[in-house]
Design a protein around this motif. Structure first.
Motif, short mmCIF file in Angstrom:
data_model
loop_
_atom_site.label_atom_id
_atom_site.label_comp_id
_atom_site.label_asym_id
_atom_site.label_seq_id
_atom_site.Cartn_x
_atom_site.Cartn_y
_atom_site.Cartn_z
N THR A 162 44.41 40.75 48.53
CA THR A 162 43.15 41.48 48.67
C THR A 162 43.33 42.99 48.64
OG1 THR A 162 43.31 41.34 51.08
CG2 THR A 162 42.06 39.62 49.96
N ILE A 163 44.50 43.47 49.02
CA ILE A 163 44.74 44.92 49.01
C ILE A 163 44.68 45.46 47.58
CG2 ILE A 163 46.41 46.75 49.54
CD1 ILE A 163 47.42 44.93 51.82
N GLN A 164 45.37 44.77 46.66
CA GLN A 164 45.35 45.22 45.26
C GLN A 164 43.96 45.09 44.67
OE1 GLN A 164 47.80 43.24 46.47
NE2 GLN A 164 49.76 44.02 45.76
N LEU A 165 43.23 44.05 45.05
CA LEU A 165 41.87 43.87 44.54
C LEU A 165 40.95 44.96 45.06
CD1 LEU A 165 40.06 42.18 42.78
CD2 LEU A 165 39.69 40.64 44.69
N ALA A 166 41.09 45.35 46.33
CA ALA A 166 40.28 46.44 46.89
C ALA A 166 40.61 47.76 46.20
CB ALA A 166 40.52 46.54 48.39
N GLU A 167 41.89 47.99 45.88
CA GLU A 167 42.27 49.22 45.16
C GLU A 167 41.68 49.24 43.76
OE1 GLU A 167 46.52 49.26 45.38
OE2 GLU A 167 46.54 49.91 47.47
N ALA A 168 41.70 48.09 43.07
CA ALA A 168 41.13 48.00 41.73
C ALA A 168 39.63 48.26 41.76
CB ALA A 168 41.42 46.64 41.11
N LEU A 169 38.95 47.76 42.79
CA LEU A 169 37.51 48.01 42.93
C LEU A 169 37.24 49.48 43.23
CD1 LEU A 169 36.44 44.83 44.91
CD2 LEU A 169 35.61 45.49 42.66
N SER A 170 38.10 50.12 44.02
CA SER A 170 37.88 51.54 44.32
C SER A 170 38.08 52.40 43.08
CB SER A 170 38.77 52.01 45.46
OG SER A 170 40.12 52.06 45.06
N LYS A 171 38.97 51.97 42.16
CA LYS A 171 39.13 52.70 40.91
C LYS A 171 37.89 52.61 40.04
CE LYS A 171 44.14 52.24 40.68
NZ LYS A 171 45.25 51.53 40.03
N LYS A 172 37.13 51.52 40.20
CA LYS A 172 35.88 51.34 39.46
C LYS A 172 34.71 52.05 40.16
CE LYS A 172 37.24 48.34 36.28
NZ LYS A 172 37.09 48.50 34.87
N GLY A 173 34.95 52.58 41.37
CA GLY A 173 33.91 53.33 42.08
C GLY A 173 33.23 52.58 43.20
N PHE A 174 33.79 51.45 43.62
CA PHE A 174 33.20 50.65 44.71
C PHE A 174 34.14 50.69 45.90
CE2 PHE A 174 31.95 48.51 40.71
CZ PHE A 174 30.60 48.78 40.76
N GLU A 175 33.68 51.27 47.00
CA GLU A 175 34.50 51.32 48.21
C GLU A 175 34.22 50.07 49.04
OE1 GLU A 175 36.96 53.42 49.00
OE2 GLU A 175 36.60 54.32 47.04
N LYS A 191 30.91 44.53 36.26
CA LYS A 191 32.17 45.18 35.89
C LYS A 191 33.27 44.14 35.65
CE LYS A 191 30.90 49.50 36.62
NZ LYS A 191 30.95 50.58 35.70
N LYS A 192 34.18 44.49 34.74
CA LYS A 192 35.36 43.66 34.50
C LYS A 192 36.52 44.29 35.24
CE LYS A 192 37.97 41.48 30.80
NZ LYS A 192 38.10 40.26 31.51
N ILE A 193 37.19 43.51 36.06
CA ILE A 193 38.25 44.02 36.91
C ILE A 193 39.58 43.42 36.46
CG2 ILE A 193 39.12 44.14 39.27
CD1 ILE A 193 36.08 43.73 40.04
N SER A 194 40.57 44.29 36.29
CA SER A 194 41.90 43.79 35.95
C SER A 194 42.92 44.48 36.85
CB SER A 194 42.23 44.02 34.48
OG SER A 194 42.23 45.40 34.20
N ILE A 195 43.94 43.72 37.23
CA ILE A 195 44.98 44.21 38.12
C ILE A 195 46.31 44.05 37.40
CG2 ILE A 195 46.15 43.86 40.33
CD1 ILE A 195 43.51 42.67 41.37
N GLY A 196 47.07 45.13 37.32
CA GLY A 196 48.38 45.09 36.71
C GLY A 196 49.44 44.69 37.71
N ALA A 197 50.39 43.85 37.26
CA ALA A 197 51.46 43.43 38.14
C ALA A 197 52.74 43.29 37.34
CB ALA A 197 51.11 42.11 38.81
N LYS A 198 53.86 43.55 37.96
CA LYS A 198 55.15 43.38 37.29
C LYS A 198 55.45 41.89 37.20
CE LYS A 198 56.96 47.82 38.53
NZ LYS A 198 58.09 48.62 38.94
N THR A 199 55.85 41.46 36.00
CA THR A 199 56.07 40.03 35.79
C THR A 199 57.43 39.78 35.15
OG1 THR A 199 55.02 40.14 33.62
CG2 THR A 199 53.61 39.57 35.47
N SER A 200 57.86 38.54 35.26
CA SER A 200 59.08 38.11 34.58
C SER A 200 58.70 37.69 33.16
CB SER A 200 59.71 36.94 35.33
OG SER A 200 58.87 35.81 35.28
N THR A 201 59.68 37.28 32.39
CA THR A 201 59.41 36.88 31.00
C THR A 201 58.58 35.60 30.93
OG1 THR A 201 61.53 35.71 30.99
CG2 THR A 201 61.48 37.97 30.09
N SER A 202 58.62 34.78 31.97
CA SER A 202 57.86 33.51 31.96
C SER A 202 56.43 33.68 32.45
CB SER A 202 58.58 32.47 32.83
OG SER A 202 58.61 32.91 34.18
N GLY A 203 56.03 34.89 32.86
CA GLY A 203 54.66 35.13 33.29
C GLY A 203 54.47 35.04 34.79
#
Length: 148
Positions: free
Chosen positions: A95-108, A75-87
Motif C-alpha cells: 500500500t505504501i507504493q500505491l499511495a506514492e503512485a496516487l500522490s504522483k497523480k495528484g491524489f493525497e 486515472k491509470k496507475i502504474s507502479i515500477g518495481a525491480k524484477t528478475s528475468t522471470s518476472g
C-alpha cells in the motif's frame, strides 16, 4: 432520570442517545465521569442542532469523497518495481507504493485507507486494490505493476 450520553456506554447506548436510567446511576456514575449530562429541554435543543449540523457536514464530506472517487477511477496507475528475468519482483508491492503512485497523480490518500486483497504482490501484471475514501464510499481500482 433522562440523560444524554456524551460517549458510547456499553449496554446502555451510543453517543448522543437520550436514555432513561435510575437516578443514582446517572447522578453518581455517568454525570461525574463526564459520560452523560442531564437531558433538560435546552440540552435536548442543543443536541438536535448539533445532530443536524453534523449530518450536513457528513453529507458534504460524502459528496467530496464521491467526486474524488470518480477522478481516481478515471486515472491509470502504474507502479515500477525491480524484477528478475522471470518476472518476479524483488520484495513486494504494498500500500505504501500505491499511495506514492496516487500522490504522483495528484491524489493525497493515506496508505491506511488502501487495502490490497492479496497479502502482497510479488508478480508483474494488473492487480486490484480497494480505497476507502469515506465510511460509505469505497472504490475498487486497478493498477499495473511494471518492470523497471
Amino acid at each position: 432520570m433522562e440523560i444524554i450520553l456524551l460517549q458510547d456506554v456499553e449496554r446502555l447506548g451510543s453517543k448522543d442517545d437520550v436514555v432513561s436510567v435510575k437516578d443514582g446511576y446517572g447522578r453518581n456514575f455517568l454525570i461525574p465521569q463526564k459520560k452523560a449530562i442531564v437531558a433538560t429541554e435546552s440540552a435536548k435543543k442543543i443536541l438536535a442542532e448539533n445532530i443536524r449540523q453534523r449530518a450536513h457536514k457528513e453529507a458534504k464530506l460524502k459528496e467530496e469523497a464521491t467526486k474524488l472517487a470518480e477522478q481516481i477511477v478515471a486515472k491509470k496507475i502504474s507502479i515500477g518495481a525491480k524484477t528478475s528475468t522471470s518476472g518476479k519482483i524483488f520484495g513486494s508491492v504494498n500500500t505504501i507504493q500505491l499511495a506514492e503512485a496516487l500522490s504522483k497523480k495528484g491524489f493525497e490518500i493515506d496508505r491506511k485507507q488502501i487495502s490490497i486483497p492479496e497479502d502482497s504482490i510479488k508478480e508483474v501484471g494488473t492487480h486490484k486494490a480497494v480505497i476507502k475514501l469515506h465510511k460509505e464510499v469505497k472504490i475498487e481500482i486497478e493498477f499495473e505493476v511494471v518492470a523497471e
